[in-house]
Structures are given as structure tokens and as C-alpha cells.
Design an enzyme around this catalytic site. Structure first.
Site, PDB file in Angstrom:
ATOM      1  N   GLU A 103      -4.930 -16.600  -1.957  1.00 53.89           N
ATOM      2  CA  GLU A 103      -3.595 -16.911  -1.178  1.00 53.89           C
ATOM      3  C   GLU A 103      -4.055 -17.178   0.413  1.00 53.89           C
ATOM      4  OE1 GLU A 103      -1.672 -13.252  -2.545  1.00 53.89           O
ATOM      5  OE2 GLU A 103       0.035 -14.803  -3.141  1.00 53.89           O
ATOM      6  N   GLU A 123      -2.433 -12.009 -10.770  1.00 57.38           N
ATOM      7  CA  GLU A 123      -1.620 -11.116 -10.689  1.00 57.38           C
ATOM      8  C   GLU A 123      -0.881 -10.737 -11.901  1.00 57.38           C
ATOM      9  OE1 GLU A 123      -2.259 -13.331  -8.538  1.00 57.38           O
ATOM     10  OE2 GLU A 123      -2.225 -12.560  -6.177  1.00 57.38           O
TER      11      GLU A 123
HETATM   12  C1  3H9 Z   1      -2.969  -9.250  -5.363  1.00 54.71           C
HETATM   13  O1  3H9 Z   1      -4.016  -9.794  -4.847  1.00 54.71           O
HETATM   14  C2  3H9 Z   1      -1.750  -9.141  -5.112  1.00 54.71           C
HETATM   15  C3  3H9 Z   1      -1.658 -10.224  -3.898  1.00 54.71           C
HETATM   16  O2  3H9 Z   1      -1.081 -11.377  -4.464  1.00 54.71           O
HETATM   17  C4  3H9 Z   1      -0.202  -9.811  -2.861  1.00 54.71           C
HETATM   18  C5  3H9 Z   1      -0.309  -8.547  -2.337  1.00 54.71           C
HETATM   19  C6  3H9 Z   1       0.711  -8.486  -1.147  1.00 54.71           C
HETATM   20  N1  3H9 Z   1      -9.134  -3.990  -5.927  1.00 54.71           N
HETATM   21  O3  3H9 Z   1     -14.474  -5.764 -12.596  1.00 54.71           O
HETATM   22  P1  3H9 Z   1     -15.634  -5.537 -12.020  1.00 54.71           P
HETATM   23  C7  3H9 Z   1     -13.350  -3.155  -8.366  1.00 54.71           C
HETATM   24  S1  3H9 Z   1      -3.446  -8.401  -7.058  1.00 54.71           S
HETATM   25  C8  3H9 Z   1      -9.805  -2.870  -6.117  1.00 54.71           C
HETATM   26  O4  3H9 Z   1     -16.594  -4.513 -12.884  1.00 54.71           O
HETATM   27  P2  3H9 Z   1     -17.129  -7.986 -12.293  1.00 54.71           P
HETATM   28  C9  3H9 Z   1     -13.296  -2.712  -9.940  1.00 54.71           C
HETATM   29  O5  3H9 Z   1     -12.335  -1.427 -10.003  1.00 54.71           O
HETATM   30  C10 3H9 Z   1      -5.157  -8.508  -7.345  1.00 54.71           C
HETATM   31  N2  3H9 Z   1     -10.898  -3.028  -6.728  1.00 54.71           N
HETATM   32  O6  3H9 Z   1     -16.851  -6.498 -11.620  1.00 54.71           O
HETATM   33  C11 3H9 Z   1     -14.773  -2.096 -10.255  1.00 54.71           C
HETATM   34  O7  3H9 Z   1     -14.721  -0.572  -9.299  1.00 54.71           O
HETATM   35  P3  3H9 Z   1     -15.844   0.345  -9.851  1.00 54.71           P
HETATM   36  C12 3H9 Z   1      -5.476  -9.877  -7.636  1.00 54.71           C
HETATM   37  C13 3H9 Z   1     -11.075  -3.811  -7.381  1.00 54.71           C
HETATM   38  O8  3H9 Z   1     -18.372  -8.466 -11.387  1.00 54.71           O
HETATM   39  C14 3H9 Z   1     -15.668  -2.896  -9.104  1.00 54.71           C
HETATM   40  O9  3H9 Z   1     -14.717  -3.722  -8.279  1.00 54.71           O
HETATM   41  N3  3H9 Z   1      -6.991  -9.913  -8.199  1.00 54.71           N
HETATM   42  C15 3H9 Z   1     -10.655  -4.950  -7.532  1.00 54.71           C
HETATM   43  O10 3H9 Z   1     -17.318  -7.787 -13.782  1.00 54.71           O
HETATM   44  C16 3H9 Z   1     -16.184  -4.094  -9.827  1.00 54.71           C
HETATM   45  O11 3H9 Z   1     -15.415  -4.807 -10.508  1.00 54.71           O
HETATM   46  C17 3H9 Z   1      -7.553  -9.277  -9.182  1.00 54.71           C
HETATM   47  O12 3H9 Z   1      -6.687  -8.969 -10.374  1.00 54.71           O
HETATM   48  C18 3H9 Z   1      -9.415  -5.106  -6.800  1.00 54.71           C
HETATM   49  N4  3H9 Z   1      -8.654  -5.925  -6.753  1.00 54.71           N
HETATM   50  O13 3H9 Z   1     -15.829  -8.917 -11.876  1.00 54.71           O
HETATM   51  C19 3H9 Z   1      -8.801  -9.556  -9.651  1.00 54.71           C
HETATM   52  N5  3H9 Z   1     -11.334  -6.005  -8.093  1.00 54.71           N
HETATM   53  O14 3H9 Z   1     -17.422  -0.421  -9.601  1.00 54.71           O
HETATM   54  C20 3H9 Z   1      -9.331  -8.300 -10.453  1.00 54.71           C
HETATM   55  C21 3H9 Z   1     -12.132  -5.249  -8.823  1.00 54.71           C
HETATM   56  O15 3H9 Z   1     -15.708   1.480  -8.832  1.00 54.71           O
HETATM   57  N6  3H9 Z   1     -10.776  -8.149 -10.393  1.00 54.71           N
HETATM   58  N7  3H9 Z   1     -12.356  -3.976  -8.305  1.00 54.71           N
HETATM   59  O16 3H9 Z   1     -15.638   0.531 -11.188  1.00 54.71           O
HETATM   60  C22 3H9 Z   1     -11.430  -8.933 -11.241  1.00 54.71           C
HETATM   61  O17 3H9 Z   1     -10.990  -9.807 -11.975  1.00 54.71           O
HETATM   62  C23 3H9 Z   1     -13.032  -8.484 -11.258  1.00 54.71           C
HETATM   63  O18 3H9 Z   1     -13.287  -7.708 -10.569  1.00 54.71           O
HETATM   64  C24 3H9 Z   1     -13.945  -9.667 -10.728  1.00 54.71           C
HETATM   65  C25 3H9 Z   1     -15.320  -8.991 -10.843  1.00 54.71           C
HETATM   66  C26 3H9 Z   1     -13.828 -10.988 -11.315  1.00 54.71           C
HETATM   67  C27 3H9 Z   1     -13.481  -9.940  -9.314  1.00 54.71           C
END
Ligand code: 3H9
Length: 684
Positions: A103, A123
Site C-alpha cells: 500500500e 490481508e
Molecule cells: C496489513 O498489512 C494490514 C494493512 O493493510 C493495513 C493496516 C492499517 N508482522 O513467514 P516467515 C514474522 S496486514 C509481524 O517465517 P518467510 C514472522 O512471525 C499484514 N511479524 O518468513 C516470523 O517471526 P519469527 C499483511 C511478521 O521468509 C518472521 O517474520 N502482510 C509479519 O518464510 C519470519 O516470517 C502479511 O500478511 C508481519 N506482517 O516469509 C505478510 N510477517 O521469526 C505475512 C512475518 O519470530 N508474512 N512476520 O517466527 C508473510 O507472508 C511471510 O512472513 C513473508 C516471509 C512472505 C513476508
């Protein structure tokens, strides 16, 4: 510094460095907010490149901040401020630019990305919708249809596709910073592209929305967020930019506090914690560079494909050349299927197959680091395989049985180096299903257990540790569900009613449709083994159907009839009579069933079994039980798994309803552990 500034002449480079995924935590938002002010005030800055350190561009809002009091600056305001900045901002993306991260990129004047990058609005996977303009800006760049696809599926798209869609301006080859600087220098900064708010949206006819909604309802069943995301894009196409942002905001806030969002956040964190259980902290996994797979039937070929997914070379063993030929054909078939589905290219498929060497002699496994047996589910057959493997493999090679219910402790009994044995339970089809149950024996070395988890991570699977018992976690719970489904039939419901109720609840299919699809024979075989062990089994109806040769879709008759050429089951008179006879013989009182009563009768005993599994130490964590049910048994993700679902609804109600079912003879009463959790209010 979380957000830092460097200068390259008239181009400013703002770098976000907030491991692990540059989530937009308060410190990042504040850093960017301050930076906009600083850069707006610098007259000699002509353009700003926004780039990130580490493995990815900003992967979204910080999910761990959800549920806590919001802290300024808010993401939506930051997005707006970037959009209104005096200098043109250029988002330079690598890794995953997701959610709030994307965004922000959409508010920049330009977007460039490495070819390996992907962008998206995931999301809905967290039970929410984009909350910082994603549903409003995306259709202005990519059109309504593409925006609907992005926000309702949550699936990211690769940079090249994003460029075709109009979401990014350039795909950068080579170094991202250098490429972005070159891009900035080549831009006609006196003629920057229009902001999203000034771009028109090409309208679509009313039938587009009717069709999109109908298709979505069918796909997502009772999951709320995708439908709400669709509604936001519709509003974005019909009202002003400002009104649409307000509507999106209102929807976002409503969903953020919803039980479904809380359940999906629970699943998000469970999935990320599962591959790294705290009990294996500091344990280095035994290295695995080459894998052997014994048996190349559906399961063996699927496991070999999953190993290739992890990039591991595979030695595939069969008894003779003709069986090996069939096995390699199975593998080709799996990879061809992946090419047809567009998941991999023809070249990738060829690489995967080329990485498998077929052999008929166990001596080929002399140097393998890990060998997975995937032969028939029979104790004697499996024991024979491992006795031979123990003589052919290195003494430090990890030897794994793939089993769904044969006790690994018995399989490995008496073999040398017991510390190297491990059970893995792949769910079928092994190359597709995300769940992997990992079953150590009492002697398994932690480095071997840790290697099991590392293998699961490499295969992109969700590993769950399970203790030794019949069916481990998944099949033991499924057995309870199926037994309950039969109890409900015996007391007056029909298979159609039960399957429909479970579908409405959110399961992709009901228990009877699922059994017909998978075949009734494998569970029957398992029951015979359990009986031979002296266990009590309850499947009086399934056993009668098997005796009648009704094994499911493959015999065109199971719980349903399947007319020639159809995979759509029809209610069967034979089954109705079987149920009636069995009910009368057992003198079971008949009653009427509502959908919610059916769901209770099937799932509350599953929760009860979950509490037992925890009390017995078969499952280490309630979250593991939730993951097994979501990824192995079709439990709806948006309800968080059975343990989360039960807890969110209130355990005292669960206990009371189970007691009532037990009183009618329709379930076992709540176990002590469940009663205790309900009484103390202590979380599972
Ligand atoms: C949003 O954006 C809302 C907005 O529209 C509006 C707001 C007003 N936050 O998956 P991994 C941590 S909603 C906090 O194993 P990979 C995860 O817990 C969000 N922490 O890595 C882990 O921690 P730990 C929309 C996060 O390389 C570490 O990072 N975005 C977040 O296999 C590694 O994660 C998503 O839904 C986060 N957003 O994959 C994206 N994301 O090491 C969600 C990750 O302590 N994330 N962590 O266990 C993903 O899809 C994958 O993490 C990503 C990397 C592809 C980025």
C-alpha cells in the site's frame, strides 16, 4: 537506525532496516514519517528511492501490534503523506511487498521491483482487508477485475505479472539500488505519473459484481473477509476516492476486531512457530544432502517429489525394474500435473525428474543421509525393510518410516543405533499436503528430530511433533469425527444432512463425501489391525458398506451412489436401509437433527479428544492440534482450529453440550482435562 537516509546526488535513498521482514511497526512508521518532512524541506533532492535492507521489502503492517492500542503515526496517514510528498517517491521492491508494504508502494509515484520480487494484498489470510487504501488504489492502477482477484484471494503476483497488470513500472535486472538509481535518473520528473486518486476506473457491468460474488460465496463459504474486500473494490469503483477510503477504513476496523481475524492471527503465529519448536532450541540438525525413498507408489512418488521441492537429490528404490518404471511414471505424472497447473515451468519439471535416480538395489543407499520408507502399512513388511536398511546404510544415516498408524517404536524394535530412527507421517498427496507429523521414538536423538523439522521447512511443509499412539494426532481425531458422524446417522440424520451441515460450518467437504473420495478400504484395513491389537473400534455402518463392496467413488458406490461417469454422489437407498437396519438392531432412539446440533455432535468430541491428546503428551501444544486439523483434516482456517474454536466459544458451554450429548448416549463425556480447563479458565 530503522530508517536511514543516504544521498546519491539529487536522489535521496531511504532505507528501512527492521528485521526480520521490515514489518511496518511503530518505529518504522515514525521513521518514514519524519523522513518525509526532512526530504520535503531539502530543495536539492529531486526524487526519493524507498528501499529495504534484508530479505524483503516491507511485508505489511506489524501483525503483532493488532489487538493492542493503535500508535501514531497511523499507516493510512503515512501512506497519504507519501502520496502528497513534495518529492516523487519511487518504491524499489525485492522479496515480498505485501499488505501495508505494498500500500505504501502504491502511494509512491513509481514502483520498480526485482524480477524475483512479488507484490500483493494478503490481508484476507488474516481475516481482514487492506486498511491503508489497497482496495481503493489497486483498481485505479490495475483495473477492477485484477484488483478483485488480488484482494479476495490474497495471492501475491510476481514482478513481471505485476508489470503487465500496471501495478509496477519496471522490472529491474541486477542490483536493485543501482537499477533504481538508473530508473530515477531516466525519469522525466517534470512529468510524473498521475496519483491513484486522479486516475479513473474503467467501469464494469452489474453482472460482473453478481458473478464475482456468487463465485466467491462458493469458494470461501462462511469466511467473511474476501466478500468484504470485494464490497470495498465495488465501492471504490462507484464512489469518490475519499468516500471509498472511508468505507475501506470502516470495514477494516470492523473486521480487525472480529473473531475470524483473531482466529486467523492465531493460525498465522502458530504456523510460524511450528517449524522451530522451543524444545529444539540450540540443537543442530543432522545434515541431510541426499535422500533415499523406498517404494514408489502414490505415497513414495509424492514423497520423492516433496524432497525434490526441497532441492534434495533422491535415490528412489523399488523391488524390480518394472515397479521402478511405474514409480518413475508416477513421478513424471506429478510433475506434468504441476506444469499443467502453471505451478512450475517445463524446465523446472525436467530438473525435478532428473534429480531422481531409480535403483533396485539397497546398496545404492550406502551414502544417503536420510532414507524414507514408504511401503505397505504392515508391521512385518516395514520391519523387514528396516532390518535390511540397517545393514546397507551408514550408521549415522537417519532412517525414517512414513506411516499413518503403524507404531514406529515397534517397527524399529531391536535394530542397532536406535537414536537414528524417526517416524514421519505425510498426508496424501504428499507433494501437495502442507502437514507433516513428526514422530520421534523414545530413543530418537534430538539432532535427528531436528533434521525432521529442517526437512519439513525445506519442503515448505508445516511440521507438528506427535507422540506415539494409534493414528498420532490427525488420524486419531479423524477417527473420532467419523465415529461421531456414524452415531448421528444411527440416531436419525442422513449422510446428505451431515455433509451439508459440515460444509456450512466451513469444511471443504463433509465426512461421508471425504470417505467416498479417499476410499473406505484403507480405514477398514486400519480397523482390522486395531482389532487384532485388541482395540475397540466403532464404525458399524462403514463396515457394512465395505462388506457390500461399497468402497466409495472408485466402486461407484459408498456412502452415496455415483452414476456412471459422475463424481457427484446421490443419496443411496441401499445406505438408507443399512442405516435403518443397524439403528433398529442396536435399538437406537431416533431424533431430529439441526445443522448446529450435527456440528456439535461431530466436533465437540473432537475437541475432547484434543484435550486428551494434550493430557497424554501426544500433542505438545494446542496450537499443534489446530494446525493438524486445519492442514490435514479440512478444519476451516478462519475458525482457528478446533481448540481455538472451542476456547473462543467458551469451554464451559462445550462441557455442558458434551455432557448433554453423553447423557443421550451420543458422545463420551468430557475428559478430566477438558473439565479442568473449563473450570479454571486456563488456556489449553
Ligand atoms: C496489513 O498489512 C494490514 C494493512 O493493510 C493495513 C493496516 C492499517 N508482522 O513467514 P516467515 C514474522 S496486514 C509481524 O517465517 P518467510 C514472522 O512471525 C499484514 N511479524 O518468513 C516470523 O517471526 P519469527 C499483511 C511478521 O521468509 C518472521 O517474520 N502482510 C509479519 O518464510 C519470519 O516470517 C502479511 O500478511 C508481519 N506482517 O516469509 C505478510 N510477517 O521469526 C505475512 C512475518 O519470530 N508474512 N512476520 O517466527 C508473510 O507472508 C511471510 O512472513 C513473508 C516471509 C512472505 C513476508
Amino acid at each position: 537506525m530503522t530508517v536511514s537516509l543516504t544521498r546519491h546526488g539529487a536522489i535521496a535513498v531511504v532505507c528501512v532496516d527492521h528485521p526480520p521482514v521490515n514489518a511496518l511497526s511503530q518505529s518504522v512508521r515514525q521513521g518514514l514519517w519524519d523522513m518525509i518532512g526532512t526530504l520535503d524541506a531539502l530543495d536539492d533532492v529531486l526524487a526519493v528511492i524507498l528501499i529495504c535492507a534484508g530479505r524483503t521489502f516491507m511485508a505489511g503492517a506489524d501483525v503483532s501490534e493488532f489487538g493492542k492500542p493503535p500508535m501514531e503515526p497511523h499507516l493510512r496517514n503515512l501512506v497519504q503523506r507519501i502520496e502528497e510528498a513534495r518529492k516523487p517517491w519511487i518504491a524499489a521492491m525485492h522479496g515480498s511487498a505485501l499488505g501495508g508494504g505494498f500500500e505504501i508502494a502504491l502511494a509512491c509515484r513509481y514502483r520498480v521491483a526485482l524480477a524475483t520480487a512479488s507484490v500483493g494484498l494478503p490481508e484476507v489470510n488474516l481475516g481482514i482487508i487492506p486498511g491503508a487504501g489497497g482496495t481503493v488504489r489497486t483498481p485505479r492502477f490495475a483495473g477492477i477485475e485484477a484488483a478483485v482477484e488480488l484482494v479476495t484471494t490474497g495471492k501475491p503476483v510476481r514482478a513481471s505479472k505485476a508489470k503487465q497488470m500496471g501495478l509496477i513500472d519496471a522490472v529491474i535486472e541486477g542490483d536493485l539500488l543501482e537499477g533504481s538509481l538508473a530508473f530515477a535518473q531516466a525519469c522525466d520528473l517534470a512529468n510524473v505519473p498521475a496519483l491513484a486518486q486522479d486516475r479513473p476506473i474503467a467501469p464494469v457491468g452489474p453482472e460482473f459484481w453478481t458473478n464475482a460474488e456468487a463465485a466467491l460465496v462458493k469458494r470461501v463459504r462462511s469466511e467473511a473477509a474476501p466478500l468484504r474486500a470485494l464490497a470495498c473494490v465495488k465501492v471504490a469503483s462507484e464512489r469518490s476516492f475519499t468516500d471509498a477510503l472511508a468505507f475501506e477504513r470502516e470495514t477494516f476496523l470492523e473486521l480487525r476486531g472480529s473473531p475470524q481475524a483473531s482466529a486467523m492471527r492465531h493460525v498465522f503465529f502458530c504456523e510460524r512457530a511450528a517449524p522451530r519448536p522451543s524444545e529444539l532450541n540450540g540443537v543442530t540438525p543432522r545434515p541431510v544432502r541426499t535422500v533415499g525413498v523406498i517404494g514408489s507408489g502414490t505415497m513414495g512418488a509424492g514423497i520423492a517429489a516433496a524432497c525434490r521441492e526441497a532441492g534434495l537429490p533422491v535415490i528412489l528404490i523399488e523391488q524390480d525394474q518394472s515397479a521402478l518404471g511405474r514409480g518413475l511414471a508416477n513421478l513424471l505424472h506429478i510433475n506434468d500435473g504441476a506444469v499443467t497447473a502453471g505451478r512450475i515451468s517445463a524446465q523446472q519439471a525436467a530438473d525435478k525428474v532428473n534429480g531422481v535416480i531409480g535403483q533396485t538395489d539397497l546398496t545404492a543407499l550406502a551414502e544417503a543421509d536420510l532414507v524414507i520408507e514408504a511401503v505397505f502399512e504392515d508391521l512385518a513388511v516395514k520391519r523387514d525393510v528396516f532390518a535390511r536398511l540397517a545393514t546397507h546404510c551408514r550408521s549415522d544415516a537417519i532412517l525414517v518410516t512414513n506411516t499413518s498408524y503403524v507404531d514406529p517404536q515397534q517397527i524399529f524394535e531391536g535394530l542397532s543405533h536406535p537414536e537414528r530412527f524417526l517416524g514421519l507421517h505425510f498426508f496424501s498427496p504428499a507433494q501437495v499436503m502442507k502437514l507433516l507429523e513428526i514422530i520421534p521414538t523414545a530413543q530418537t536423538d534430538p539432532t535427528v528430530l531436528s533434521a525432521g523439522f529442517a526437512l519439513a521447512r525445506a519442503m515448505n511443509k508445516i511440521p507438528v511433533r506427535a507422540g506415539l499412539c494409534d493414528g498420532f494426532i490427525g488420524n486419531r481425531m479423524l477417527k473420532v469425527l467419523w465415529a461421531q458422524a456414524e452415531r448421528v446417522l444411527l440416531s436419525g440424520a442422513t449422510p446428505v444432512q451431515v455433509d451439508a451441515a459440515m460444509r456450512v460450518f466451513g469444511q471443504p467437504m463433509g465426512p461421508f463425501e471425504a470417505q467416498d473420495l479417499g476410499g473406505l478400504d484403507s480405514a477398514d484395513f486400519q480397523r482390522k489391525t486395531a482389532r487384532a491389537r485388541g482395540d475397540t473400534v466403532f464404525a458399524p455402518l462403514a463396515e457394512r458398506l465395505v462388506a457390500l463392496g461399497r468402497l466409495g467413488q472408485k466402486t461407484k458406490a459408498g456412502w452415496y451412489d455415483y452414476p456412471e461417469g459422475s463424481r457427484q454422489g446421490q443419496a443411496s437407498l441401499v445406505v438408507t436401509n443399512v442405516i435403518k437396519e443397524a439403528g433398529e438392531e442396536a435399538l437406537i432412539p431416533q431424533r431430529t437433527w439441526s445443522s448446529s446440533q450435527i456440528v456439535d455432535a461431530l466436533l465437540l468430541p473432537v475437541v475432547n479428544e484434543g484435550a486428551r491428546l494434550l493430557a497424554e503428551g501426544i500433542a505438545m501444544r494446542a496450537s499443534d492440534i489446530d494446525l493438524v486439523n486445519i492442514h490435514g483434516c479440512g478444519f476451516p482456517r478462519w475458525l482457528g482450529g478446533p481448540m481455538h474454536w472451542a476456547q473462543a466459544g467458551g469451554l464451559s458451554g462445550v462441557v455442558a453440550r458434551l455432557d448433554a450429548l453423553a447423557h443421550e448416549g451420543l458422545a463420551e463425556p468430557p475428559c478430566d482435562a477438558l473439565r479442568e480447563h473449563s473450570f479454571t479458565g486456563r488456556a489449553f
